[in-house]
Enzyme design. Structure first.
Site, mmCIF file in Angstrom:
data_model
loop_
_atom_site.group_PDB
_atom_site.id
_atom_site.type_symbol
_atom_site.label_atom_id
_atom_site.label_comp_id
_atom_site.label_asym_id
_atom_site.label_seq_id
_atom_site.Cartn_x
_atom_site.Cartn_y
_atom_site.Cartn_z
ATOM 1 N N ASP A 69 -15.481 4.931 7.700
ATOM 2 C CA ASP A 69 -16.921 4.705 7.545
ATOM 3 C C ASP A 69 -17.724 5.937 7.941
ATOM 4 O OD1 ASP A 69 -16.009 3.945 10.217
ATOM 5 O OD2 ASP A 69 -18.077 3.349 10.620
ATOM 6 N N GLU A 128 -16.594 2.318 13.015
ATOM 7 C CA GLU A 128 -16.713 3.230 14.162
ATOM 8 C C GLU A 128 -18.134 3.723 14.352
ATOM 9 O OE1 GLU A 128 -16.552 6.874 16.631
ATOM 10 O OE2 GLU A 128 -17.353 6.641 14.608
#
Length: 368
Positions: A69, A128
Site C-alpha cells: 500500500d 501499513e
C-alpha cells in the site's frame, strides 16, 4: 536474472494500491509466486494480507516483510503516478521508495534465493500506511496460532540517507499520540469579566512544551520530543471566545520516557488549569542487538554489494518492524534512500532496485 527484479518493481508500481487496498496486486503476486511456496491470504476488516511460506526441514525461521500500500499521490506530478516512467537513471511512481522497490527486492529474493534449511516466509500487507490494525499484526497473530512465529525478520523500508547502503535500522522509537484540551468559559468579547479565554491560558504555557525534549535520549535513541501537530478552538468568529482549545501532539519516545512520564509532565505544567489529556500509544520503542544474526548477515551483504559500510540506526518514524519486535522477532530494516518518499514525483534509482534484489538474495543464500 537481475532484470527480473526491475520488471517486477515496475509491475508493482502499476497497481493503484492506496491504503488499505492492494489495487489488485495480490492477484498478480499469487501467480508470480506460484511454485515458490505455500500461499495464504489473511483478510480482516477489509484489509488483505498475503503470506508465502517455504519449509526446508528443521531450522530457524526468517521472514521477509513489506507493504504494497501507498499514500495518495496528491497533485502536481509530471507523469501518471501509477504508470512507471524511466528517466535519467530513475524510475518515477508513487511508492517507488516507500516501499515498492524494497518489496520487489524481498519478493525477488524469496522466489530466486536458494534457501537451504529451516523456514522462509514472506509477509505482504496493504495496511501499513494507515492504521495498521489489520495488517502485519494480524498475520503475526495467525502465525502464532499456527506455531509459525519467525525467529528473525527483514523489512525493506527505505532506510538509506545520503547514499544507498549507508543505514540499516535495528530499532525504532515509540510513538505516543496526545490530545490536550484546555477548558475555559465561552463569552462575548466585549465583557471580559464574564468569560475565561483558554487561548490566553495556553499562550504563556506554549513555549514550555512546544518542541520540548522530555529526556536526554539514551545511548541508542534520540531524545523524546513533544511535537505539536494541530491547535484549534472557537467558532471562527471575532466576537465570541472559545470554551476550549484542543492541542494535538506526538512524542516519538525513547525508552527513557513512558506515557506516565508524559502525563506527569503536563500535570506539573498545568497546575491550577482546567484541562483534560488523552494519550494513545501506537508503538513501543525497541532495538535489536547489533550482534544478532539478522543484523550481521544484512550488514555484510549491504557492504559487499554497495561498497558502503552501513551505520546502525534507531532513528526515523515507525514501521511494521514494531509488530515483529512485539512478538519477539529479531528484526532489521534496509532499503533505498528516503529523500522522495510520500512526495510528488517520488522516484528511486534503477541501480538501487537492482542492488536491493541482489542484497536480499545473497542474505538468503548465505543464511546458515
Amino acid at each position: 536474472m537481475g532484470l527480473e527484479v526491475l520488471e517486477l518493481f515496475k509491475e508493482l508500481l502499476r497497481f493503484k494500491s492506496i491504503t488499505p487496498s492492494d489495487g489488485g496486486g495480490f492477484q498478480f503476486l499469487k501467480e508470480y509466486l506460484k511454485g515458490a511456496g505455500d500461499i495464504f491470504e489473511i483478510e480482516k476488516g477489509k484489509v488483505k494480507n498475503l503470506v508465502a511460506i517455504k519449509e526446508m526441514g528443521p531450522g530457524e525461521h526468517l521472514t521477509l516483510a513489506g507493504h504494497i500500500d501507498v499514500v495518495p499521490p496528491g497533485e502536481g506530478w509530471s507523469s501518471n503516478p501509477f504508470q512507471p516512467v524511466e528517466r535519467g537513471g530513475y524510475i518515477y511512481g508513487r511508492g517507488a521508495q516507500d516501499m515498492k522497490s524494497g518489496l520487489a527486492g524481498l519478493i525477488y529474493g524469496f522466489k530466486f534465493g536458494r534457501w537451504r534449511r529451516g523456514t522462509l516466509s514472506l509477509i505482504i500487507t496493504s495496511d501499513e500506511e494507515g492504521e495498521a490494525k489489520f495488517g502485519t499484526l494480524e498475520v503475526l497473530k495467525w502465525m502464532e496460532r499456527e506455531g509459525l512465529l519467525p525467529n528473525y525478520g527483514i523489512i525493506g523500508e527505505p532506510t538509506s540517507e545520503k547514499r544507498f547502503g549507508d543505514t540499516i535500522k535495528i530499532g525504532r522509537r515509540g510513538s505516543i499520540n496526545g490530545v490536550l484540551e484546555i477548558h475555559g468559559v465561552q463569552g462575548h468579547v466585549a465583557y471580559p469579566d464574564r468569560f475565561l479565554n483558554p487561548v490566553e491560558i495556553l499562550a504563556p504555557l506554549l513555549p514550555a512544551f512546544a518542541s520540548r525534549n522530555l529526556d536526554r535520549g539514551t545511548q541508542f535513541f534520540d531524545p523524546s520530543r513533544i511535537v505539536i501537530t494541530d491547535i484549534r478552538g472557537g467558532l471562527q468568529v471575532t466576537n465570541v471566545t472559545p470554551d476550549k482549545v484542543r492541542i494535538m501532539f506526538n512524542v516519538r519516545n525513547s525508552p527513557a520516557t513512558t506515557p506516565a512520564d508524559v502525563e506527569e509532565f503536563f500535570k506539573n505544567l498545568l497546575k491550577g488549569v482546567d484541562y483534560s489529556l488523552q494519550l494513545r500509544v501506537s508503538a513501543e520503542p525497541f532495538r535489536t542487538n547489533p550482534t544478532s544474526k539478522v543484523v550481521t548477515f544484512l550488514q555484510r551483504e549491504v557492504e559487499r554489494v554497495t561498497k558502503v559500510t552501513p551505520k546502525l540506526s534507531t532513528g526515523g518514524g515507525t514501521s511494521d518492524a514494531r509488530f515483529l519486535a512485539q512478538f519477539g522477532v529479531k528484526v532489521a530494516e534496509f532499503g533505498p534512500r528516503n529523500d522522495r518518499a510520500h512526495k510528488v514525483n517520488e522516484r528511486v534509482s534503477i541501480d538501487e532496485v537492482l542492488q536491493l534484489g541482489e542484497i536480499f538474495k545473497r542474505v538468503l543464500e548465505g543464511w546458515q
